[in-house]
Design a protein around this motif. Structure first.
Motif, PDB file in Angstrom:
ATOM      1  N   ASP A   1      39.197 -20.433  18.685  1.00 46.54           N
ATOM      2  CA  ASP A   1      39.489 -20.207  20.096  1.00 46.54           C
ATOM      3  C   ASP A   1      40.949 -20.480  20.431  1.00 46.54           C
ATOM      4  O   ASP A   1      41.486 -19.919  21.380  1.00 46.54           O
ATOM      5  N   PHE A   2      41.573 -21.365  19.673  1.00 45.76           N
ATOM      6  CA  PHE A   2      42.920 -21.803  20.033  1.00 45.76           C
ATOM      7  C   PHE A   2      43.650 -22.292  18.790  1.00 45.76           C
ATOM      8  O   PHE A   2      43.090 -23.041  17.986  1.00 45.76           O
ATOM      9  N   LEU A   3      44.884 -21.844  18.609  1.00 45.85           N
ATOM     10  CA  LEU A   3      45.737 -22.331  17.527  1.00 45.85           C
ATOM     11  C   LEU A   3      47.048 -22.831  18.109  1.00 45.85           C
ATOM     12  O   LEU A   3      47.626 -22.192  18.994  1.00 45.85           O
ATOM     13  N   LYS A   4      47.515 -23.941  17.584  1.00 45.73           N
ATOM     14  CA  LYS A   4      48.768 -24.542  18.055  1.00 45.73           C
ATOM     15  C   LYS A   4      49.603 -24.943  16.852  1.00 45.73           C
ATOM     16  O   LYS A   4      49.097 -25.518  15.893  1.00 45.73           O
ATOM     17  N   THR A   5      50.896 -24.641  16.914  1.00 48.83           N
ATOM     18  CA  THR A   5      51.809 -25.058  15.858  1.00 48.83           C
ATOM     19  C   THR A   5      53.207 -25.193  16.438  1.00 48.83           C
ATOM     20  O   THR A   5      53.429 -24.954  17.628  1.00 48.83           O
ATOM     21  N   GLY A   6      54.163 -25.558  15.607  1.00 51.96           N
ATOM     22  CA  GLY A   6      55.532 -25.696  16.089  1.00 51.96           C
ATOM     23  C   GLY A   6      56.511 -25.978  14.973  1.00 51.96           C
ATOM     24  O   GLY A   6      56.135 -26.248  13.830  1.00 51.96           O
ATOM     25  N   GLU A   7      57.787 -25.895  15.322  1.00 53.70           N
ATOM     26  CA  GLU A   7      58.900 -26.166  14.412  1.00 53.70           C
ATOM     27  C   GLU A   7      58.836 -25.292  13.152  1.00 53.70           C
ATOM     28  O   GLU A   7      59.062 -25.755  12.036  1.00 53.70           O
ATOM     29  N   LEU A   8      58.519 -24.019  13.330  1.00 52.35           N
ATOM     30  CA  LEU A   8      58.417 -23.113  12.186  1.00 52.35           C
ATOM     31  C   LEU A   8      59.768 -22.623  11.694  1.00 52.35           C
ATOM     32  O   LEU A   8      59.902 -22.216  10.545  1.00 52.35           O
ATOM     33  N   GLN A   9      60.783 -22.650  12.556  1.00 48.83           N
ATOM     34  CA  GLN A   9      62.044 -21.998  12.214  1.00 48.83           C
ATOM     35  C   GLN A   9      62.759 -22.662  11.045  1.00 48.83           C
ATOM     36  O   GLN A   9      63.586 -22.023  10.386  1.00 48.83           O
ATOM     37  N   VAL A  10      62.448 -23.927  10.763  1.00 47.21           N
ATOM     38  CA  VAL A  10      63.102 -24.583   9.630  1.00 47.21           C
ATOM     39  C   VAL A  10      62.378 -24.309   8.320  1.00 47.21           C
ATOM     40  O   VAL A  10      62.891 -24.630   7.251  1.00 47.21           O
ATOM     41  N   ASP A  11      61.186 -23.728   8.394  1.00 47.10           N
ATOM     42  CA  ASP A  11      60.390 -23.494   7.188  1.00 47.10           C
ATOM     43  C   ASP A  11      60.391 -22.042   6.732  1.00 47.10           C
ATOM     44  O   ASP A  11      60.169 -21.772   5.549  1.00 47.10           O
ATOM     45  N   PHE A  12      60.595 -21.104   7.664  1.00 51.74           N
ATOM     46  CA  PHE A  12      60.379 -19.700   7.348  1.00 51.74           C
ATOM     47  C   PHE A  12      61.608 -18.849   7.632  1.00 51.74           C
ATOM     48  O   PHE A  12      62.379 -19.134   8.548  1.00 51.74           O
ATOM     49  N   THR A  13      61.740 -17.779   6.851  1.00 52.88           N
ATOM     50  CA  THR A  13      62.689 -16.731   7.195  1.00 52.88           C
ATOM     51  C   THR A  13      62.140 -15.960   8.396  1.00 52.88           C
ATOM     52  O   THR A  13      60.990 -16.153   8.817  1.00 52.88           O
ATOM     53  N   GLU A  14      62.948 -15.050   8.934  1.00 51.72           N
ATOM     54  CA  GLU A  14      62.494 -14.271  10.084  1.00 51.72           C
ATOM     55  C   GLU A  14      61.247 -13.459   9.738  1.00 51.72           C
ATOM     56  O   GLU A  14      60.299 -13.381  10.528  1.00 51.72           O
ATOM     57  N   VAL A  15      61.236 -12.852   8.546  1.00 51.05           N
ATOM     58  CA  VAL A  15      60.075 -12.061   8.125  1.00 51.05           C
ATOM     59  C   VAL A  15      58.850 -12.960   7.968  1.00 51.05           C
ATOM     60  O   VAL A  15      57.742 -12.613   8.409  1.00 51.05           O
ATOM     61  N   GLU A  16      59.020 -14.125   7.349  1.00 53.93           N
ATOM     62  CA  GLU A  16      57.907 -15.060   7.172  1.00 53.93           C
ATOM     63  C   GLU A  16      57.405 -15.581   8.512  1.00 53.93           C
ATOM     64  O   GLU A  16      56.199 -15.782   8.700  1.00 53.93           O
ATOM     65  N   TYR A  17      58.325 -15.804   9.444  1.00 51.77           N
ATOM     66  CA  TYR A  17      57.951 -16.290  10.780  1.00 51.77           C
ATOM     67  C   TYR A  17      57.032 -15.279  11.465  1.00 51.77           C
ATOM     68  O   TYR A  17      55.983 -15.633  12.013  1.00 51.77           O
ATOM     69  N   LYS A  18      57.442 -14.017  11.428  1.00 58.29           N
ATOM     70  CA  LYS A  18      56.625 -12.968  12.044  1.00 58.29           C
ATOM     71  C   LYS A  18      55.259 -12.881  11.367  1.00 58.29           C
ATOM     72  O   LYS A  18      54.224 -12.736  12.039  1.00 58.29           O
ATOM     73  N   HIS A  19      55.225 -12.991  10.042  1.00 56.75           N
ATOM     74  CA  HIS A  19      53.948 -12.917   9.329  1.00 56.75           C
ATOM     75  C   HIS A  19      53.057 -14.104   9.685  1.00 56.75           C
ATOM     76  O   HIS A  19      51.830 -13.950   9.814  1.00 56.75           O
TER      77      HIS A  19
END
Length: 212
Positions: free
Chosen positions: A75-93
């Motif tokens: 029903d609900f997903l929450k996350t954060g601080e992804l920009q230090v872990d992923f490239t732009e392509v990985e972030y979108k995926h």
């Protein structure tokens, strides 16, 4: 709608929550407040967790690039601080994966601090590009980086450490004509003191959307 708060979790008894958990502190706090909901923490390298977890809480090892669940389970997903872990392509995926496992009518929430003080978080607009969300909203607050900023401030200090010390410290040192040790003992040491003394303010973005 108040995402991450009582208006969402008080709607019913069967809400399932998946959170890319880190230390798990938010997840455990919400599980204690809303015992009729199920909370699942997912992290590739989870931190040590308390032994006495709420009964409605579980943690698994997993990666946002391939979330180990079937379509439309949560029903609900929450996350954060992804920009230090992923490239732009990985972030979108990663966003696509979160949307995939979210039920129709469910919600996705992402939180991002600015890497550079008082400028836009580099990847915050990625959720807007996700074609399968509607009613997309965001808010922004200015917080102190470090202990005086509370839990969010400490999280942002951790992100800064990963970004400017662990990931790009050597590159920055080379650019400045310093050895890595010189960089750590001068600029980075001073930056840590600034964070501990709450001399740094940043914008912190929270945005969310509902799956069509």
């Amino acid at each position: 709608m108040e995402i991450s708060g009582s208006l969402f979790f008080s709607r019913g008894n069967n809400n399932q929550i998946s959170f890319i958990c880190g230390s798990g502190s938010w997840l455990i706090d919400m599980a204690l407040r809303y015992p009729n909901s199920e909370f699942i923490g997912l992290d590739l390298n989870p931190s040590p967790l308390p032994t006495n977890l709420p009964k409605n809480t579980s943690f698994i090892k997993g990666n946002l690039q391939s979330i180990p669940y079937e379509d439309e389970e949560f029903d609900f997903l929450k996350t954060g601080e992804l920009q230090v872990d992923f490239t732009e392509v990985e972030y979108k995926h990663a966003i696509d994966e979160m949307i995939r496992v979210t039920k129709r009518g469910g919600w996705v929430e992402i939180n991002e601090p600015d890497i550079y003080p008082l400028r836009h978080a580099p990847n915050y607009a990625k959720i807007v590009e996700s074609y399968n969300l509607q009613d997309i909203q965001f808010d922004c607050k200015i917080i102190n980086v470090g202990p005086q900023g509370g839990e969010l401030g400490n999280q942002c200090a951790e992100v800064y450490t990963i970004y400017f010390k662990d990931l790009y410290g050597q590159e920055l040192a080379d650019h400045l004509g310093l050895t890595y040790d010189e960089y750590l003992q001068t600029l980075w040491k001073n930056a840590e003191e600034e964070m501990n003394n709450s001399c740094i303010e940043i914008r912190y973005y929270r945005f969310w959307g509902q799956k069509r």
